[in-house]
Design a protein around this motif. Sequence first.
Motif, PDB file in Angstrom:
ATOM      1  N   LEU A  67     -43.605 -19.926   7.522  1.00 20.13           N
ATOM      2  CA  LEU A  67     -44.118 -21.088   8.263  1.00 20.13           C
ATOM      3  C   LEU A  67     -43.044 -21.745   9.135  1.00 20.13           C
ATOM      4  O   LEU A  67     -43.244 -22.845   9.636  1.00 20.13           O
ATOM      5  CB  LEU A  67     -44.677 -22.136   7.278  1.00 20.13           C
ATOM      6  CG  LEU A  67     -45.817 -21.683   6.359  1.00 20.13           C
ATOM      7  CD1 LEU A  67     -46.272 -22.839   5.472  1.00 20.13           C
ATOM      8  CD2 LEU A  67     -46.996 -21.141   7.173  1.00 20.13           C
ATOM      9  N   ARG A  68     -41.889 -21.080   9.301  1.00 22.11           N
ATOM     10  CA  ARG A  68     -40.779 -21.789   9.974  1.00 22.11           C
ATOM     11  C   ARG A  68     -41.108 -22.104  11.432  1.00 22.11           C
ATOM     12  O   ARG A  68     -40.676 -23.127  11.950  1.00 22.11           O
ATOM     13  CB  ARG A  68     -39.473 -21.016   9.858  1.00 22.11           C
ATOM     14  CG  ARG A  68     -39.441 -19.686  10.555  1.00 22.11           C
ATOM     15  CD  ARG A  68     -38.139 -18.948  10.245  1.00 22.11           C
ATOM     16  NE  ARG A  68     -38.127 -17.629  10.840  1.00 22.11           N
ATOM     17  CZ  ARG A  68     -38.730 -16.560  10.340  1.00 22.11           C
ATOM     18  NH1 ARG A  68     -39.407 -16.669   9.208  1.00 22.11           N
ATOM     19  NH2 ARG A  68     -38.696 -15.405  10.957  1.00 22.11           N
ATOM     20  N   ALA A 101     -34.954 -30.554   5.850  1.00 21.28           N
ATOM     21  CA  ALA A 101     -36.187 -30.485   5.063  1.00 21.28           C
ATOM     22  C   ALA A 101     -36.142 -31.307   3.780  1.00 21.28           C
ATOM     23  O   ALA A 101     -37.171 -31.837   3.352  1.00 21.28           O
ATOM     24  CB  ALA A 101     -36.491 -29.028   4.732  1.00 21.28           C
ATOM     25  N   CYS A 131     -35.381 -21.799   4.496  1.00 20.18           N
ATOM     26  CA  CYS A 131     -36.215 -21.848   5.700  1.00 20.18           C
ATOM     27  C   CYS A 131     -36.129 -20.549   6.514  1.00 20.18           C
ATOM     28  O   CYS A 131     -37.106 -20.167   7.169  1.00 20.18           O
ATOM     29  CB  CYS A 131     -35.826 -23.052   6.558  1.00 20.18           C
ATOM     30  SG  CYS A 131     -36.093 -24.628   5.707  1.00 20.18           S
ATOM     31  N   CYS A 168     -42.670 -25.630  11.916  1.00 23.14           N
ATOM     32  CA  CYS A 168     -42.344 -26.579  10.844  1.00 23.14           C
ATOM     33  C   CYS A 168     -41.461 -27.686  11.411  1.00 23.14           C
ATOM     34  O   CYS A 168     -40.370 -27.437  11.911  1.00 23.14           O
ATOM     35  CB  CYS A 168     -41.632 -25.867   9.694  1.00 23.14           C
ATOM     36  SG  CYS A 168     -41.154 -27.024   8.388  1.00 23.14           S
ATOM     37  N   VAL A 188     -39.676 -20.567  -2.006  1.00 27.87           N
ATOM     38  CA  VAL A 188     -38.993 -20.702  -0.706  1.00 27.87           C
ATOM     39  C   VAL A 188     -38.796 -22.168  -0.330  1.00 27.87           C
ATOM     40  O   VAL A 188     -37.669 -22.616  -0.088  1.00 27.87           O
ATOM     41  CB  VAL A 188     -39.792 -19.962   0.400  1.00 27.87           C
ATOM     42  CG1 VAL A 188     -39.139 -20.201   1.770  1.00 27.87           C
ATOM     43  CG2 VAL A 188     -39.859 -18.471   0.097  1.00 27.87           C
ATOM     44  N   CYS A 189     -39.872 -22.923  -0.295  1.00 28.88           N
ATOM     45  CA  CYS A 189     -39.781 -24.333   0.097  1.00 28.88           C
ATOM     46  C   CYS A 189     -39.497 -25.164  -1.159  1.00 28.88           C
ATOM     47  O   CYS A 189     -40.253 -26.046  -1.544  1.00 28.88           O
ATOM     48  CB  CYS A 189     -41.078 -24.780   0.776  1.00 28.88           C
ATOM     49  SG  CYS A 189     -40.898 -26.325   1.683  1.00 28.88           S
ATOM     50  N   ARG A 207     -43.229 -31.375   4.410  1.00 31.46           N
ATOM     51  CA  ARG A 207     -42.138 -30.867   5.245  1.00 31.46           C
ATOM     52  C   ARG A 207     -42.661 -30.284   6.551  1.00 31.46           C
ATOM     53  O   ARG A 207     -42.062 -30.500   7.613  1.00 31.46           O
ATOM     54  CB  ARG A 207     -41.352 -29.810   4.458  1.00 31.46           C
ATOM     55  CG  ARG A 207     -40.522 -30.454   3.370  1.00 31.46           C
ATOM     56  CD  ARG A 207     -39.794 -29.428   2.553  1.00 31.46           C
ATOM     57  NE  ARG A 207     -38.936 -30.089   1.576  1.00 31.46           N
ATOM     58  CZ  ARG A 207     -38.297 -29.452   0.601  1.00 31.46           C
ATOM     59  NH1 ARG A 207     -38.427 -28.144   0.467  1.00 31.46           N
ATOM     60  NH2 ARG A 207     -37.530 -30.119  -0.235  1.00 31.46           N
ATOM     61  N   CYS A 252     -38.851 -18.233   5.569  1.00 31.84           N
ATOM     62  CA  CYS A 252     -40.173 -18.853   5.424  1.00 31.84           C
ATOM     63  C   CYS A 252     -41.154 -18.367   6.495  1.00 31.84           C
ATOM     64  O   CYS A 252     -40.840 -18.392   7.692  1.00 31.84           O
ATOM     65  CB  CYS A 252     -40.039 -20.371   5.516  1.00 31.84           C
ATOM     66  SG  CYS A 252     -41.619 -21.204   5.334  1.00 31.84           S
ATOM     67  N   PRO A 266     -34.122 -25.489   0.421  1.00 26.29           N
ATOM     68  CA  PRO A 266     -35.215 -24.593   0.835  1.00 26.29           C
ATOM     69  C   PRO A 266     -34.678 -23.456   1.698  1.00 26.29           C
ATOM     70  O   PRO A 266     -33.724 -23.636   2.453  1.00 26.29           O
ATOM     71  CB  PRO A 266     -36.143 -25.522   1.627  1.00 26.29           C
ATOM     72  CG  PRO A 266     -35.310 -26.691   2.014  1.00 26.29           C
ATOM     73  CD  PRO A 266     -34.284 -26.854   0.938  1.00 26.29           C
ATOM     74  N   THR A 309     -37.623 -28.867   9.343  1.00 24.56           N
ATOM     75  CA  THR A 309     -36.277 -28.311   9.484  1.00 24.56           C
ATOM     76  C   THR A 309     -35.550 -29.040  10.614  1.00 24.56           C
ATOM     77  O   THR A 309     -36.181 -29.529  11.549  1.00 24.56           O
ATOM     78  CB  THR A 309     -36.352 -26.809   9.813  1.00 24.56           C
ATOM     79  OG1 THR A 309     -37.165 -26.668  10.980  1.00 24.56           O
ATOM     80  CG2 THR A 309     -36.933 -26.029   8.670  1.00 24.56           C
TER      81      THR A 309
HETATM   82  S1  SF4 Z   1     -39.551 -23.860   7.211  1.00 22.04           S
HETATM   83 FE1  SF4 Z   1     -40.605 -25.732   6.578  1.00 22.04          FE
HETATM   84  S2  SF4 Z   1     -42.193 -25.055   5.153  1.00 22.04           S
HETATM   85 FE2  SF4 Z   1     -40.725 -23.378   5.384  1.00 22.04          FE
HETATM   86  S3  SF4 Z   1     -39.217 -23.621   3.712  1.00 22.04           S
HETATM   87 FE3  SF4 Z   1     -38.398 -24.699   5.491  1.00 22.04          FE
HETATM   88  S4  SF4 Z   1     -39.136 -26.799   5.260  1.00 22.04           S
HETATM   89 FE4  SF4 Z   1     -40.391 -25.538   3.926  1.00 22.04          FE
END
Ligand code: SF4
Length: 353
Positions: free
Chosen positions: A192-193, A202, A187, A196, A179-180, A140, A190, A185, A199
Amino acid sequence: MDVPALLRWYRANRRDLPWRREVSPWRTLVSELMCQQTRIDTVLPYFERFMVEFPSPERMAEAPVERVLELWSGLGYYSRARNLHAAAVALSRLGAFPRDEQGLRSLPGVGPYTAGAVGAIALGLDLPVVDGNVERVFARFHAVERPTRAWTWGEAARHLPPGEAGDYDQALMELGALVCTPRSPRCLLCPLRDGCKGTPDAERFPAAKERKAVPRAAAGAAVWRRGEAVLLARRPGTGLLGGLWELPGGEGVLGEVLSTRLGLRLVRAETVATVSHTFTHLHVETTVFRVECEGEPDARHYDEVRFVEPGAIEGMALSNLARKTLAAAGFPVKSSGRASARDARAKELAAGR
Ligand code: SF4
């Protein structure tokens, strides 16, 4: 990828799990093998019981594999239990846990994933891990529909922060679990958003794999009682469900099966329940019969056969399928399985009526 944010998120949000409260290579090895293909909620009581009875590899190595299978009963994928026992024997001979990846990989049943997890979490080695959760996070994050395992391993290694692999590996797996998630998910929560590419769509990543049709088979399981006790059989030590106890039976005509496998002559059979069970490679519909037989059971096809009192069954090493068939026949075993409507008859069966 903002790895420092991922680590901060993990340290603030990780689940409180027994193998995280007290970390050792042995505890990590046991927990990792148990958690493969199995929900953490299911694993927790098993892990606690194992740590009481087998606090070290030496203690497990002293026990027969049958005892490990008994305690593992109900957790499924029994080759993991046999591998764990074999690894305990190897560790006991070595006298100490290996301190590098190659040494870990030399243990029975320990592949790249388990070696990475034990090495990073319990030994401080800079090793990545890749499981389904990690694969999904990277697919993702980079919006890759069909990631290969090799690509994901490369990504996991590329972002690994030296000296912090244990938390990093667990953070990726925990992020995928909490979370993912495969569906919906979260997001907005998250770490890591930023950056990423998956999104806002996802769930497209990774693309669903084509499922192969699972072959189907029909089998019979015989409930033969002497007084209260019921005849159980232990399967040969190797192969599918090796070393586990079950109601005797198998695929084919029941009379022939009982004759070939146990040297018994079937006199009467009455259907009491049907049970469905899916292995990774096979779907089995098992019909449970109450039977009357002539002859003395002879363990031709099995390692052992024995008449067992109902109260003693729960403590035996039973496969999940055996649990389902025994529960469907009304015996007091824990089972998540469901049987068909004919099971009203099962309670009478267990009562010997
Ligand atoms: S932002 Fe990206 S890594 Fe984070 S939950 Fe959403 S799809 Fe997964």
